[in-house]
Scaffold this active site. Structure first.
Site, PDB file in Angstrom:
ATOM      1  CG  HIS A 100      -2.405   7.582  30.492  1.00  0.00           C
ATOM      2  ND1 HIS A 100      -3.734   7.453  30.799  1.00  0.00           N
ATOM      3  CD2 HIS A 100      -2.061   8.828  30.873  1.00  0.00           C
ATOM      4  CE1 HIS A 100      -4.178   8.576  31.344  1.00  0.00           C
ATOM      5  NE2 HIS A 100      -3.184   9.429  31.403  1.00  0.00           N
ATOM      6  CG  ASN A 104      -7.784  11.746  32.091  1.00  0.00           C
ATOM      7  OD1 ASN A 104      -7.194  10.783  31.588  1.00  0.00           O
ATOM      8  ND2 ASN A 104      -7.149  12.717  32.699  1.00  0.00           N
ATOM      9  CE1 TYR A 120      -0.271  14.642  27.130  1.00  0.00           C
ATOM     10  CE2 TYR A 120      -1.043  12.598  26.167  1.00  0.00           C
ATOM     11  CZ  TYR A 120      -1.016  13.485  27.208  1.00  0.00           C
ATOM     12  OH  TYR A 120      -1.711  13.207  28.355  1.00  0.00           O
TER      13      TYR A 120
END
Ligand code: NDP
Length: 502
Positions: free
Chosen positions: A53, A126, A336
């Site tokens: 990303h 998403n 993350y």
């Protein structure tokens, strides 16, 4: 008159244009600290690019509750019709690097940060309701297959199809990716999905499993493969430009939030394993409940500070919301936060774009670029000097019980209708229009014709034949391959042996 240029420490600079030299032709002086510091700072301008990303576009906005949903969650930001919560959204491609074209075929990230009164709530979704793999141990391999070859540095369709056909749980997501939904017309014309199953708990302690769907009020619109490729050449930043221009012109994009809600007890016997990220919950089983609307109405003032330094984490779940036993989600909870610690720094949550709008009372302290300090607060817990104390009641975590077994490495528990190809087949046969189906075939054939070897092409045919025999035949014809030889049967056996069948 404009302001005087200064050093980073605020001292007036002598010149914006000339280095300090000994006479007009003499050597440059090392003690010209202004120019030297300019170079040093420039050399450090980039933070590491996101591994996935990397290229994104963002905007600020708000979320507004439109229905009473207190029956399934006690989350304060969802607690009252009309309540508004400020938020930030970042949309992205997955595989390409920072300068990559916006309109290439790829899933799109749909990352949201809600600055709620109970801390930040992040939904890192998403534009597709499912994913390629369902166990976090395969994520790194999957991404490597989408990125670049180690020797040539080129992207490679052969390794993509090699990975996908040896991982048939990917079929549902690849069907969406290879459809025209893999090339959205704009970021405003795509839906966002939590994809994962999450949980909620209401004020009475009743628990639910939930899936979040953000439906584009502008409608879903896609480019065909040819249109997307033409736009890639014409304007590689098309999506970023479009989002910015629309918001600047006052045409604020909006998404309707709908949530599918499953009573906690129904998970055990539901026909699909409800925590398998490669599956949706059909709407006929769990209809979507209207919740609210998200509106993006403000462009970032500084791209680096707001879009690049934004760090989202699915671990950011406020009281009344929670996780589920989805193994991909469990992995993302770790990864993350970890990647932001590496990419932005140990105190990335103190940057304005990431900082919550509530006070932070934490025993984490110091580290590079620490800005927020606790003053004279005790630095350990428990303490007897008035430091903050955890409050399980306020935290409102959602727990679930598991039947403990032997520690081991397990596949997902199989439910009655679980099948790696089933829902992809439903999509192809029952949801897609004739045009969607034709374009799916064209897109797959085009992609799998481009530097994909014979052996992998036979597996591509077997893979799509398992989704739907007619689809498989059309792909075989498009690739100019026969399916009656031994080589095809071997390929089909391999794909079948790696798949999970109902
Ligand atoms: P429904 O007919 O109730 O829903 C179909 C869904 O498919 C809609 O949400 C629609 O999203 C989406 N859709 C429509 N066209 C396409 C397309 N060309 N490519 C991808 N998605 C599309 O059926 P079910 O709920 O029983 O699901 C049937 C199949 O639809 C599933 O197997 C799955 O592949 C797909 N799907 C299901 C979703 C779900 O959460 N149940 C979500 C998205 C896809 P929209 O209304 O936004 O256009």
């Amino acid at each position: 008159m404009s302001e005087a240029t200064t050093t980073g420490s605020g001292i007036p600079a002598e010149s914006d244009e000339y280095s300090l030299t000994v006479g007009p032709g003499g050597p440059t002086a090392l003690h010209d600290h202004y120019v030297v510091q300019k170079m040093q700072h420039f050399n450090r301008e980039r933070v590491p690019e996101r591994v996935v990303h990397a290229k994104g576009s963002g905007a600020h906005g708000y979320f507004e509750v439109t229905e009473d949903v207190t029956w399934f969650t006690r989350a304060h930001f969802l607690g009252e019709v009309g309540r508004r919560t400020p938020m930030f959204a970042r949309f992205s491609t997955v595989a390409g690097e920072q300068g990559y074209a916006d309109t290439v075929r790829d899933p799109r990230g749909f990352a949201l940060k809600f600055y709620t009164d109970e801390g930040n709530f992040d939904m890192v979704g998403n534009n597709t309701p499912v994913f390629f793999v369902r166990d976090a141990s395969k994520f790194q391999d999957f991404i490597h297959s989408q990125k670049r070859l180690p020797d040539t540095g080129l992207r490679d369709n052969n390794m993509q199809w090699d990975f996908w056909t040896l991982s048939p749980e990917s079929a549902h997501q690849v069907a969406v990716l290879m459809s025209d939904r893999g090339t959205p017309r704009t970021l405003r014309n795509m839906n966002g999905y939590s994809s994962h199953t999450y949980s909620t708990v209401n004020a009475n302690g009743e628990r639910f499993w939930v899936k979040w769907h953000f439906k584009a009020v502008q409608g879903v619109e896609n480019f065909t493969d040819a249109e997307a490729k033409a736009m890639t050449a014409q304007d590689p930043d098309f999506h970023r430009r479009d989002l910015h221009a629309a918001i600047a012109a006052g045409d604020h994009p909006e998404w309707r939030l709908e949530i599918q809600v499953m009573p906690f007890e129904e998970a055990a016997d539901y026909r699909f394993n409800p925590f398998d990220l490669t599956k949706v919950w059909p709407h006929s089983d769990y209809e979507a409940v209207q919740v609210g609307r998200m509106v993006l109405d403000r462009n970032p003032a500084n791209f680096f500070a707001e879009v690049e330094q934004a760090g989202f984490s699915p671990a950011n779940l406020v009281p009344g919301t929670g996780l589920s036993p989805d193994k991909m989600l469990m992995g993302r909870i770790f990864s993350y936060h970890d990647t932001h610690l590496h990419r932005i720094g140990a105190n990335y949550e103190q940057l304005p774009i990431n900082a919550p709008r509530v006070e932070v009372h934490s025993y984490n302290k110091d580290a590079p670029m620490a800005y927020r300090h606790s003053g004279a607060q005790p630095v350990y817990a428990p303490n007897s000097y008035g430091g903050p104390e955890a409050d399980a009641q306020r935290a409102g975590a959602v727990a679930w019980s598991v039947e403990a077994g032997e520690m081991g490495r397990y596949a997902y528990e199989k439910h009655a209708d679980d099948d790696d190809f089933g829902q992809a087949g439903t999509l192809y046969r029952e949801v897609m229009s004739d045009t969607d189906r034709d374009n799916l075939v064209t897109n797959i054939v085009g992609h799998a014709s481009d530097h994909v070897n014979d052996e992998v092409q036979l597996r591509v045919i077997a893979y799509w034949s398992s989704v739907d025999p007619a689809l498989g035949s059309r792909i075989a014809a498009g690739l100019g391959k026969t399916t009656d030889g031994d080589a095809f049967h071997e390929a089909a056996k391999l794909v079948e042996s790696r798949s999970n069948r109902a």
